[in-house]
Motif scaffolding. Structure first.
Motif, PDB file in Angstrom:
ATOM      1  N   MET A   1      11.835  17.990  44.894  1.00  0.00           N
ATOM      2  CA  MET A   1      13.217  18.389  44.628  1.00  0.00           C
ATOM      3  C   MET A   1      14.071  18.185  45.878  1.00  0.00           C
ATOM      4  SD  MET A   1      14.741  22.074  43.388  1.00  0.00           S
ATOM      5  CE  MET A   1      14.624  22.839  44.994  1.00  0.00           C
ATOM      6  N   LEU A   2      15.253  17.645  45.670  1.00  0.00           N
ATOM      7  CA  LEU A   2      16.185  17.419  46.775  1.00  0.00           C
ATOM      8  C   LEU A   2      17.480  18.163  46.484  1.00  0.00           C
ATOM      9  CD1 LEU A   2      17.088  15.756  49.337  1.00  0.00           C
ATOM     10  CD2 LEU A   2      17.937  14.032  47.705  1.00  0.00           C
ATOM     11  N   VAL A   3      18.001  18.877  47.492  1.00  0.00           N
ATOM     12  CA  VAL A   3      19.309  19.536  47.383  1.00  0.00           C
ATOM     13  C   VAL A   3      20.288  18.761  48.251  1.00  0.00           C
ATOM     14  CG1 VAL A   3      20.621  21.657  47.768  1.00  0.00           C
ATOM     15  CG2 VAL A   3      18.205  21.796  47.113  1.00  0.00           C
ATOM     16  N   VAL A   4      21.422  18.364  47.669  1.00  0.00           N
ATOM     17  CA  VAL A   4      22.454  17.730  48.506  1.00  0.00           C
ATOM     18  C   VAL A   4      23.693  18.600  48.502  1.00  0.00           C
ATOM     19  CG1 VAL A   4      21.588  15.415  48.097  1.00  0.00           C
ATOM     20  CG2 VAL A   4      23.426  16.284  46.672  1.00  0.00           C
ATOM     21  N   ASP A   5      24.371  18.649  49.637  1.00  0.00           N
ATOM     22  CA  ASP A   5      25.606  19.443  49.747  1.00  0.00           C
ATOM     23  C   ASP A   5      26.566  18.710  50.672  1.00  0.00           C
ATOM     24  OD1 ASP A   5      26.125  22.903  49.516  1.00  0.00           O
ATOM     25  OD2 ASP A   5      27.601  21.491  50.322  1.00  0.00           O
ATOM     26  N   LYS A   6      27.819  18.655  50.264  1.00  0.00           N
ATOM     27  CA  LYS A   6      28.799  17.941  51.091  1.00  0.00           C
ATOM     28  C   LYS A   6      29.151  18.716  52.354  1.00  0.00           C
ATOM     29  CE  LYS A   6      32.885  19.786  48.778  1.00  0.00           C
ATOM     30  NZ  LYS A   6      34.099  19.541  48.051  1.00  0.00           N
TER      31      LYS A   6
ATOM     32  N   ARG B   1      28.927  20.832  55.955  1.00  0.00           N
ATOM     33  CA  ARG B   1      28.158  20.588  57.192  1.00  0.00           C
ATOM     34  C   ARG B   1      26.904  21.453  57.212  1.00  0.00           C
ATOM     35  NH1 ARG B   1      31.080  21.692  62.399  1.00  0.00           N
ATOM     36  NH2 ARG B   1      32.580  22.695  61.049  1.00  0.00           N
ATOM     37  N   GLY B   2      27.031  22.630  56.590  1.00  0.00           N
ATOM     38  CA  GLY B   2      25.884  23.519  56.438  1.00  0.00           C
ATOM     39  C   GLY B   2      25.778  23.918  54.976  1.00  0.00           C
ATOM     40  N   VAL B   3      24.756  24.704  54.662  1.00  0.00           N
ATOM     41  CA  VAL B   3      24.616  25.165  53.281  1.00  0.00           C
ATOM     42  C   VAL B   3      25.453  26.422  53.070  1.00  0.00           C
ATOM     43  CG1 VAL B   3      22.325  24.179  52.962  1.00  0.00           C
ATOM     44  CG2 VAL B   3      22.557  26.507  53.893  1.00  0.00           C
ATOM     45  N   GLY B   4      25.624  26.815  51.825  1.00  0.00           N
ATOM     46  CA  GLY B   4      26.278  28.099  51.537  1.00  0.00           C
ATOM     47  C   GLY B   4      27.473  27.993  50.624  1.00  0.00           C
ATOM     48  N   GLY B   5      28.196  26.873  50.660  1.00  0.00           N
ATOM     49  CA  GLY B   5      29.385  26.762  49.815  1.00  0.00           C
ATOM     50  C   GLY B   5      30.363  27.877  50.122  1.00  0.00           C
ATOM     51  N   ARG B   6      30.671  28.685  49.100  1.00  0.00           N
ATOM     52  CA  ARG B   6      31.629  29.773  49.295  1.00  0.00           C
ATOM     53  C   ARG B   6      31.004  30.994  49.977  1.00  0.00           C
ATOM     54  NH1 ARG B   6      33.773  29.898  43.366  1.00  0.00           N
ATOM     55  NH2 ARG B   6      32.141  28.332  43.026  1.00  0.00           N
TER      56      ARG B   6
ATOM     57  N   GLY C   1      24.358  33.018  56.418  1.00  0.00           N
ATOM     58  CA  GLY C   1      22.976  33.206  56.884  1.00  0.00           C
ATOM     59  C   GLY C   1      22.003  33.408  55.732  1.00  0.00           C
ATOM     60  N   ILE C   2      22.506  33.998  54.638  1.00  0.00           N
ATOM     61  CA  ILE C   2      21.629  34.211  53.477  1.00  0.00           C
ATOM     62  C   ILE C   2      21.290  32.858  52.843  1.00  0.00           C
ATOM     63  CG2 ILE C   2      21.505  35.249  51.178  1.00  0.00           C
ATOM     64  CD1 ILE C   2      23.425  37.460  52.329  1.00  0.00           C
TER      65      ILE C   2
ATOM     66  N   ASP D   1      14.090  20.981  50.644  1.00  0.00           N
ATOM     67  CA  ASP D   1      14.488  19.693  51.212  1.00  0.00           C
ATOM     68  C   ASP D   1      15.996  19.565  50.988  1.00  0.00           C
ATOM     69  OD1 ASP D   1      14.752  17.123  52.047  1.00  0.00           O
ATOM     70  OD2 ASP D   1      13.528  16.222  50.459  1.00  0.00           O
ATOM     71  N   VAL D   2      16.780  19.799  52.050  1.00  0.00           N
ATOM     72  CA  VAL D   2      18.244  19.850  51.908  1.00  0.00           C
ATOM     73  C   VAL D   2      18.885  18.748  52.744  1.00  0.00           C
ATOM     74  CG1 VAL D   2      20.321  21.247  52.179  1.00  0.00           C
ATOM     75  CG2 VAL D   2      18.153  22.352  51.615  1.00  0.00           C
ATOM     76  N   ARG D   3      19.808  18.030  52.116  1.00  0.00           N
ATOM     77  CA  ARG D   3      20.577  17.010  52.829  1.00  0.00           C
ATOM     78  C   ARG D   3      22.040  17.479  52.882  1.00  0.00           C
ATOM     79  NH1 ARG D   3      19.614  11.244  50.250  1.00  0.00           N
ATOM     80  NH2 ARG D   3      17.445  11.799  50.647  1.00  0.00           N
ATOM     81  N   THR D   4      22.464  17.980  54.036  1.00  0.00           N
ATOM     82  CA  THR D   4      23.855  18.433  54.159  1.00  0.00           C
ATOM     83  C   THR D   4      24.735  17.265  54.597  1.00  0.00           C
ATOM     84  OG1 THR D   4      23.348  19.209  56.372  1.00  0.00           O
ATOM     85  CG2 THR D   4      23.354  20.869  54.641  1.00  0.00           C
ATOM     86  N   GLY D   5      26.044  17.450  54.525  1.00  0.00           N
ATOM     87  CA  GLY D   5      26.970  16.376  54.877  1.00  0.00           C
ATOM     88  C   GLY D   5      26.845  15.198  53.929  1.00  0.00           C
ATOM     89  N   CYS D   6      26.355  15.462  52.721  1.00  0.00           N
ATOM     90  CA  CYS D   6      26.145  14.386  51.736  1.00  0.00           C
ATOM     91  C   CYS D   6      27.083  14.641  50.556  1.00  0.00           C
ATOM     92  CB  CYS D   6      24.685  14.386  51.283  1.00  0.00           C
ATOM     93  SG  CYS D   6      24.310  13.157  50.029  1.00  0.00           S
TER      94      CYS D   6
END
Ligand SMILES: Cc1cc2nc3c(=O)[nH]c(=O)nc-3n(C[C@H](O)[C@H](O)[C@H](O)COP(=O)(O)OP(=O)(O)OC[C@H]3O[C@@H](n4cnc5c(N)ncnc54)[C@H](O)[C@@H]3O)c2cc1C
Length: 296
Positions: free
Chosen positions: A1-6, A8-13, A81-82, A91-96
């Motif tokens: 499984m891959l997580v992508v997030d645009k 710079r870090g994870v967390g969104g709101r 932080g949570i 497996d996280v790809r940030t800035g994507c």
């Protein structure tokens, strides 16, 4: 499984930002828990040292506190932080930043802003619904008519946040938060009193109508108007220590009744997030669990 997030870090709101020595939560401010499943999850975060109780009273619009005994939880080092804790084992790809989702030979193809291509048999998409629809439209995905109708109707309230390093204590009452819950301000928090910033650092959220009215105003105008509206603010902003964040999709106006949505007639695709089942952090968490159950 891959997580992508645009991001710079994870967390969104679940968003925490630094300005100088100041630490600011500028999206979600705290969360509550009313579901046993989420209670159990929160307990693991507390054990891991990433979440702690902030206060357990209701904040009335006039600044008074009403004891109700329900914990309001915060991230120990800020709300993001949570999310970092949750992402540590993934497996996280940030800035994507994805720019399209398309169906190709019975599977999904995601393209990012650097023309990177990711293939997947199944996808869970948790971006705010209008952003998700834009991804499908860019990939010319033909959504089922019922899916299209229901998803087109999902709308969000905007919210403008002002983050200000202060030249002294904010003067906010215990627990370091005010909930005017209206206009022009919806929320004010002192991140130092909250326990996440070593220096006085103020977060101010405008109400929905004020956010709409000030959306295109300059940052200077926004800062001046919103800080002037903070009741009893005892210190001023430090030059160069103020930022404005405009959340276009802050909170869903109304949630879909289903906790996650499996799209009809396509390779496995589940939409999840706070627009499904229940708004806010607990709703988003429950929606994630519902998405997993649907996929499995
Ligand atoms: C100002 C504000 C105050 C709030 N206050 C509270 C509060 O006090 N208590 C509470 O419980 N809730 C609060 N909320 C709501 C809460 O933050 C949300 O309900 C919850 O965090 C939503 O989580 P989510 O996973 O559904 O969406 P998000 O956190 O928005 O996650 C969506 C993710 O999708 C990513 N994404 C979007 N488009 C793309 C793309 N094209 N490519 C790659 N990645 C993409 C984003 O970067 C983001 O990380 C607040 C929200 C805001 C904005």
């Amino acid at each position: 499984m891959l997580v992508v997030d645009k991001g710079r870090g994870v967390g969104g709101r679940l968003a925490t930002r630094r300005i100088g020595d100041g630490v600011f939560d500028h999206g979600a401010q705290f969360f509550t828990s009313a579901e046993p499943e989420f209670d159990t999850e929160v307990a693991t975060w507390v054990d891991a040292g990433v979440a702690a109780q902030w206060f357990d009273t209701r904040l009335e619009p006039d600044g008074s506190l009403v004891t109700d005994g329900h914990p309001r939880w915060r991230g120990t080092n800020g709300m993001s932080g949570i999310a970092k804790h949750l992402a540590a084992s993934l497996d996280v790809r940030t800035g994507c930043r994805l720019v399209s989702l398309a169906v190709d030979n019975g599977a999904w193809t995601a393209v990012d802003s650097d023309d990177g291509v990711i293939r997947a048999e199944s996808i869970v998409v948790t971006a705010p619904v209008p952003q998700t629809l834009a991804l499908f439209d860019a990939g010319a995905v033909g959504l089922d008519a019922n899916d299209r109708r229901d998803l087109d109707a999902v709308d969000y309230h905007p919210c403008i946040a002002v983050l200000a390093l202060l030249d002294g204590p904010s003067g906010l009452p215990t627990p370091g938060a005010l909930r005017p819950a209206g206009e022009p301000l919806d929320w004010v928090a002192d991140n130092q009193m909250k326990g996440i910033s070593p220096v006085p650092a103020l977060t101010v959220h405008a109400g929905t109508a004020t956010s709409r009215a000030l959306w295109d105003a300059s940052d200077d105008v926004v800062v001046e108007q919103l800080l002037a509206a903070v009741p009893g603010l005892a210190s001023g902003p430090i030059a160069g220590g103020v930022q404005v964040q405009r959340w276009l999709y802050a909170r869903p106006v109304e949630c879909r009744p289903e906790a996650a949505r499996l799209l009809f007639g396509l390779p496995a695709a589940v939409l999840a997030g706070d627009a499904f089942g229940g708004a806010r952090v607990p709703g988003a968490a429950a929606s994630g669990n519902a998405a997993a159950a649907l996929l499995l």
